[in-house]
Design an enzyme around this catalytic site. Structure first.
Site, PDB file in Angstrom:
ATOM      1  N   HIS A 143       0.844  -1.211   0.000  1.00 46.30           N
ATOM      2  CA  HIS A 143       0.000   0.000   0.000  1.00 46.30           C
ATOM      3  C   HIS A 143       0.873   1.253   0.000  1.00 46.30           C
ATOM      4  O   HIS A 143       1.874   1.312   0.712  1.00 46.30           O
ATOM      5  CB  HIS A 143      -0.896   0.013   1.246  1.00 46.30           C
ATOM      6  CG  HIS A 143      -2.091  -0.891   1.136  1.00 46.30           C
ATOM      7  ND1 HIS A 143      -3.096  -0.920   2.071  1.00 46.30           N
ATOM      8  CD2 HIS A 143      -2.445  -1.779   0.177  1.00 46.30           C
ATOM      9  CE1 HIS A 143      -4.019  -1.793   1.701  1.00 46.30           C
ATOM     10  NE2 HIS A 143      -3.645  -2.339   0.562  1.00 46.30           N
TER      11      HIS A 143
ATOM     12  N   PRO B 203      -3.319  -0.441  19.150  1.00 43.29           N
ATOM     13  CA  PRO B 203      -3.084  -0.847  17.756  1.00 43.29           C
ATOM     14  C   PRO B 203      -3.304   0.248  16.704  1.00 43.29           C
ATOM     15  O   PRO B 203      -3.036   0.016  15.527  1.00 43.29           O
ATOM     16  CB  PRO B 203      -4.080  -1.992  17.548  1.00 43.29           C
ATOM     17  CG  PRO B 203      -5.118  -1.812  18.592  1.00 43.29           C
ATOM     18  CD  PRO B 203      -4.475  -1.132  19.751  1.00 43.29           C
TER      19      PRO B 203
ATOM     20  N   LYS C 219       1.777  -0.560  15.148  1.00 45.40           N
ATOM     21  CA  LYS C 219       3.208  -0.625  15.509  1.00 45.40           C
ATOM     22  C   LYS C 219       3.627  -1.881  16.263  1.00 45.40           C
ATOM     23  O   LYS C 219       4.823  -2.211  16.306  1.00 45.40           O
ATOM     24  CB  LYS C 219       3.583   0.599  16.375  1.00 45.40           C
ATOM     25  CG  LYS C 219       3.648   1.882  15.622  1.00 45.40           C
ATOM     26  CD  LYS C 219       4.840   1.933  14.700  1.00 45.40           C
ATOM     27  CE  LYS C 219       4.500   2.692  13.458  1.00 45.40           C
ATOM     28  NZ  LYS C 219       4.898   2.141  12.220  1.00 45.40           N
TER      29      LYS C 219
ATOM     30  N   TYR D  34       4.265   6.236  10.562  1.00 45.30           N
ATOM     31  CA  TYR D  34       3.460   5.061  10.191  1.00 45.30           C
ATOM     32  C   TYR D  34       4.278   4.103   9.324  1.00 45.30           C
ATOM     33  O   TYR D  34       4.262   2.887   9.534  1.00 45.30           O
ATOM     34  CB  TYR D  34       2.193   5.509   9.452  1.00 45.30           C
ATOM     35  CG  TYR D  34       1.141   4.420   9.324  1.00 45.30           C
ATOM     36  CD1 TYR D  34      -0.035   4.466  10.079  1.00 45.30           C
ATOM     37  CD2 TYR D  34       1.302   3.349   8.439  1.00 45.30           C
ATOM     38  CE1 TYR D  34      -0.999   3.468   9.973  1.00 45.30           C
ATOM     39  CE2 TYR D  34       0.356   2.354   8.328  1.00 45.30           C
ATOM     40  CZ  TYR D  34      -0.798   2.425   9.085  1.00 45.30           C
ATOM     41  OH  TYR D  34      -1.748   1.439   8.969  1.00 45.30           O
TER      42      TYR D  34
ATOM     43  N   TYR E 152      -8.984   5.004   8.141  1.00 42.99           N
ATOM     44  CA  TYR E 152      -9.060   5.339   9.561  1.00 42.99           C
ATOM     45  C   TYR E 152     -10.078   6.468   9.687  1.00 42.99           C
ATOM     46  O   TYR E 152      -9.849   7.560   9.167  1.00 42.99           O
ATOM     47  CB  TYR E 152      -7.709   5.835  10.087  1.00 42.99           C
ATOM     48  CG  TYR E 152      -6.647   4.758  10.226  1.00 42.99           C
ATOM     49  CD1 TYR E 152      -5.937   4.286   9.126  1.00 42.99           C
ATOM     50  CD2 TYR E 152      -6.339   4.233  11.481  1.00 42.99           C
ATOM     51  CE1 TYR E 152      -4.961   3.310   9.269  1.00 42.99           C
ATOM     52  CE2 TYR E 152      -5.353   3.261  11.636  1.00 42.99           C
ATOM     53  CZ  TYR E 152      -4.677   2.801  10.531  1.00 42.99           C
ATOM     54  OH  TYR E 152      -3.703   1.839  10.677  1.00 42.99           O
TER      55      TYR E 152
HETATM   56  P1  RFL Z   1       3.244 -12.241  21.412  1.00 40.94           P
HETATM   57  O1  RFL Z   1       2.783 -12.345  20.034  1.00 40.94           O
HETATM   58  O2  RFL Z   1       2.243 -11.958  22.474  1.00 40.94           O
HETATM   59  O3  RFL Z   1       4.013 -13.592  21.728  1.00 40.94           O
HETATM   60  C1  RFL Z   1       4.377 -13.949  23.060  1.00 40.94           C
HETATM   61  C2  RFL Z   1       4.394 -15.443  23.143  1.00 40.94           C
HETATM   62  O4  RFL Z   1       4.803 -15.837  24.455  1.00 40.94           O
HETATM   63  C3  RFL Z   1       3.969 -16.888  24.871  1.00 40.94           C
HETATM   64  N1  RFL Z   1       3.990 -16.956  26.344  1.00 40.94           N
HETATM   65  C4  RFL Z   1       4.699 -17.871  27.023  1.00 40.94           C
HETATM   66  N2  RFL Z   1       5.537 -18.831  26.624  1.00 40.94           N
HETATM   67  C5  RFL Z   1       6.096 -19.622  27.583  1.00 40.94           C
HETATM   68  N3  RFL Z   1       5.858 -19.455  28.899  1.00 40.94           N
HETATM   69  C6  RFL Z   1       5.030 -18.497  29.342  1.00 40.94           C
HETATM   70  N4  RFL Z   1       4.794 -18.364  30.640  1.00 40.94           N
HETATM   71  C7  RFL Z   1       4.418 -17.646  28.394  1.00 40.94           C
HETATM   72  N5  RFL Z   1       3.551 -16.605  28.475  1.00 40.94           N
HETATM   73  C8  RFL Z   1       3.314 -16.205  27.226  1.00 40.94           C
HETATM   74  C9  RFL Z   1       2.608 -16.552  24.299  1.00 40.94           C
HETATM   75  O5  RFL Z   1       1.754 -17.676  24.224  1.00 40.94           O
HETATM   76  C10 RFL Z   1       3.005 -16.030  22.930  1.00 40.94           C
HETATM   77  O6  RFL Z   1       3.040 -17.037  21.952  1.00 40.94           O
HETATM   78  O7  RFL Z   1       4.403 -11.145  21.569  1.00 40.94           O
HETATM   79  P2  RFL Z   1       5.553 -10.676  20.516  1.00 40.94           P
HETATM   80  O8  RFL Z   1       6.216 -11.851  19.895  1.00 40.94           O
HETATM   81  O9  RFL Z   1       6.347  -9.673  21.218  1.00 40.94           O
HETATM   82  O10 RFL Z   1       4.756  -9.995  19.309  1.00 40.94           O
HETATM   83  C11 RFL Z   1       4.067  -8.781  19.511  1.00 40.94           C
HETATM   84  C12 RFL Z   1       2.780  -8.758  18.712  1.00 40.94           C
HETATM   85  O11 RFL Z   1       2.098 -10.006  18.814  1.00 40.94           O
HETATM   86  C13 RFL Z   1       1.867  -7.643  19.196  1.00 40.94           C
HETATM   87  O12 RFL Z   1       2.583  -6.445  19.373  1.00 40.94           O
HETATM   88  C14 RFL Z   1       0.717  -7.315  18.250  1.00 40.94           C
HETATM   89  O13 RFL Z   1       0.030  -8.421  17.791  1.00 40.94           O
HETATM   90  C15 RFL Z   1      -0.235  -6.389  19.004  1.00 40.94           C
HETATM   91  N6  RFL Z   1      -1.598  -6.534  18.559  1.00 40.94           N
HETATM   92  C16 RFL Z   1      -1.964  -5.906  17.434  1.00 40.94           C
HETATM   93  N7  RFL Z   1      -1.088  -5.076  16.812  1.00 40.94           N
HETATM   94  C17 RFL Z   1      -1.443  -4.451  15.699  1.00 40.94           C
HETATM   95  O14 RFL Z   1      -0.626  -3.702  15.152  1.00 40.94           O
HETATM   96  N8  RFL Z   1      -2.709  -4.637  15.152  1.00 40.94           N
HETATM   97  C18 RFL Z   1      -3.630  -5.486  15.735  1.00 40.94           C
HETATM   98  O15 RFL Z   1      -4.724  -5.650  15.222  1.00 40.94           O
HETATM   99  C19 RFL Z   1      -3.268  -6.137  16.914  1.00 40.94           C
HETATM  100  N9  RFL Z   1      -4.150  -6.967  17.513  1.00 40.94           N
HETATM  101  C20 RFL Z   1      -2.522  -7.364  19.242  1.00 40.94           C
HETATM  102  C21 RFL Z   1      -3.783  -7.591  18.684  1.00 40.94           C
HETATM  103  C22 RFL Z   1      -2.206  -7.955  20.477  1.00 40.94           C
HETATM  104  C23 RFL Z   1      -3.138  -8.755  21.163  1.00 40.94           C
HETATM  105  N10 RFL Z   1      -2.790  -9.259  22.454  1.00 40.94           N
HETATM  106  C24 RFL Z   1      -1.399  -9.424  22.841  1.00 40.94           C
HETATM  107  C25 RFL Z   1      -3.689  -9.345  23.525  1.00 40.94           C
HETATM  108  C26 RFL Z   1      -4.701  -8.418  19.325  1.00 40.94           C
HETATM  109  C27 RFL Z   1      -4.385  -9.007  20.558  1.00 40.94           C
HETATM  110  C28 RFL Z   1      -5.413  -9.934  21.184  1.00 40.94           C
HETATM  111  C1  PHB Z   2      -5.238  -4.906  11.122  1.00 46.42           C
HETATM  112  O1  PHB Z   2      -5.389  -5.114   9.909  1.00 46.42           O
HETATM  113  O2  PHB Z   2      -5.448  -5.794  11.970  1.00 46.42           O
HETATM  114  C2  PHB Z   2      -4.823  -3.575  11.583  1.00 46.42           C
HETATM  115  C3  PHB Z   2      -4.407  -2.632  10.666  1.00 46.42           C
HETATM  116  C4  PHB Z   2      -4.028  -1.365  11.085  1.00 46.42           C
HETATM  117  C5  PHB Z   2      -4.058  -1.064  12.439  1.00 46.42           C
HETATM  118  C6  PHB Z   2      -4.461  -2.013  13.356  1.00 46.42           C
HETATM  119  C7  PHB Z   2      -4.843  -3.272  12.937  1.00 46.42           C
HETATM  120  O3  PHB Z   2      -3.708   0.181  12.842  1.00 46.42           O
END
Ligand code: RFL
Ligand code: PHB
Length: 391
Positions: A72, A292, A296, A382, A201
């Site tokens: 994009h 989110p 980032k 961004y 957005y």
């Molecule tokens: P993760 O992906 O949370 O991975 C951490 C891993 O550690 C495991 N873990 C354990 N393992 C062993 N022993 C333990 N005691 C443990 N406790 C936990 C977990 O099972 C997991 O597999 O962290 P990482 O790798 O730093 O990656 C970061 C990203 O995942 C995160 O920043 C983003 O996904 C944030 N986030 C979102 N970001 C966006 O930009 N757009 C989104 O739409 C978005 N949706 C989200 C999200 C984060 C969420 N969380 C953490 C609640 C939606 C959710 C539900």
């Molecule tokens: C997503 O596609 O999940 C998404 C995209 C942009 C954002 C947050 C989530 O700022």
């Protein structure tokens, strides 16, 4: 069992670190609480900065992004009666990519299997030991109920916002700063072609809405809701009506479709420092959480690990600890910049406060759309600020 680096958590941070260490010839063991299937199907972020795509590609896990990712040029910013496109490529020379976190995870897990390095899934009772000494260790119970111990030279805490690693930094050395926002997101995935070319957005009097996507046939949407919102109160019709209203613009139609996933996500900012204590290094959500709105979270995890893998390689390879000693400060400078950007996007786009706050938000949105200086500020953040020390 003995290894060089024990990695706790097989999210994007842990898996990508394992891949980068393997490429540098450094052995590691991954320890994950959930099953591999669960980790692979968790739906989270969807946008990659071009630097994240480059890092994944250089690490040999970019083939599917090149094939299935969607590049994009920018985003649409919207408020009632206006939809303005910001072209990041014109403003900064950088694009962003639509490629789901689930796909990044699958690519990294496949690479880990190819590398033939150890990974334990479905473990419990993970504990870190002696992180201040030269011989730290991780103990846990494996999926078969056996007690396990990994002695390592370094422990990487990549266990997300609820994992144990952060708490292994003694309280007197650790500082956690946080902000909880007075709203949440209701997120859905739907089997329908996106009704837009690039993400929208939208600020709206009823609350924020975001139109995102995963592929030419799968769309992702978010609605601002209350933090205690009950999903049961949101029928499919109510969700599509709210999206049509909040994303609505004369001459544009939102196409609804079957909803295949729905959840409510809380919104928080958290920064923990330092990101290193002794031989324990924190990366990704284990050290910080962003709301989110700025897309980032995943990109920050990738950037942390790009720094950390080099620091570990220099230390364990050449005995040079300079990058390891600088890791926490270097990573935190970027973390704070992304924390500010995510907070700024969040407070600009979500309804909160009173009509005075709404007036400020609308003038800020108009400013971004009218001034190339203001637009460039958003676009640089961004599309991704540089990672210190990387080309
Ligand atoms: P993760 O992906 O949370 O991975 C951490 C891993 O550690 C495991 N873990 C354990 N393992 C062993 N022993 C333990 N005691 C443990 N406790 C936990 C977990 O099972 C997991 O597999 O962290 P990482 O790798 O730093 O990656 C970061 C990203 O995942 C995160 O920043 C983003 O996904 C944030 N986030 C979102 N970001 C966006 O930009 N757009 C989104 O739409 C978005 N949706 C989200 C999200 C984060 C969420 N969380 C953490 C609640 C939606 C959710 C539900
Ligand atoms: C997503 O596609 O999940 C998404 C995209 C942009 C954002 C947050 C989530 O700022």
């Amino acid at each position: 069992m003995r290894t060089r680096v024990a990695i706790i958590g097989a999210g994007p941070a842990g898996l990508f670190l394992a891949q980068l260490l393997d490429a540098a010839g450094i052995e590691s063991v991954l320890v994950e609480r959930r099953s591999a299937e669960y980790v692979k199907s968790r739906i989270r972020a969807g946008i990659l900065e071009s630097a994240s795509v480059r890092l994944l590609r250089e690490a040999g896990v970019g083939d599917r992004i090149a094939r299935d990712g969607i590049e994009h040029r920018g985003i649409h910013l919207q408020w009632p009666g206006e939809r303005r496109h910001l072209d990041f490529v014109d403003l900064t020379g950088k694009s962003v990519w639509v490629y789901g976190q689930t796909e990044v995870t699958k690519d990294l897990m496949a690479a880990r299997e190819r590398a033939g390095q150890a990974a334990f899934y479905e473990v419990s009772d993970v504990e870190l030991h002696d992180v201040e000494s030269d011989s730290p260790a991780v103990t846990f119970t494996d999926a078969e109920g056996r007690a396990q111990r990994i002695d390592a030279e370094i422990i990487a805490g990549c266990d997300g916002s609820h994992g144990p690693s952060r708490h292994s930094v003694p309280r007197q050395h650790r500082r956690t700063l946080e902000r909880t926002y007075p709203f949440a997101w209701l997120g859905i995935r739907a089997d329908v072609a996106p009704s837009t070319d690039e993400l929208i957005y939208a600020w709206h009097p009823d609350g924020f809405a975001l139109h995102s996507m995963r592929s030419p046939t799968v769309s992702r949407f978010y609605l601002q809701v209350r933090p205690d919102e009950d999903l049961a109160d949101w029928s499919d019709d109510r969700i599509w009506d709210a999206l049509s209203t909040r994303l609505g613009l004369d001459g544009w139609t939102l196409h609804p479709g079957p909803i295949t996933e729905r959840s409510v996500l809380p919104m928080r900012s958290v920064v923990t420092s330092p990101m290193r204590h002794g031989r324990l290094f924190l990366a990704g959500d284990a050290a910080h959480t962003v709301p989110p709105t700025g897309a980032k979270g995943l990109n920050l995890a990738i950037a942390d690990v790009a720094l950390l893998s080099r620091a570990i390689a220099e230390w364990l390879g050449a005995g040079d600890t300079r990058l390891a000693d600088a890791y926490s400060d270097t990573a935190l400078r970027r973390v704070w910049r992304c924390t500010h950007f995510s907070w700024w996007m969040t407070t600009m786009l979500h309804r909160h406060g009173d009509e005075f706050d709404a007036g400020l938000q609308l003038t800020q949105l108009q400013r971004v759309a009218q001034s190339s200086a203001a637009a460039t500020e958003l676009a640089e953040n961004y599309s991704g600020i540089p990672i210190e020390g990387l080309p």
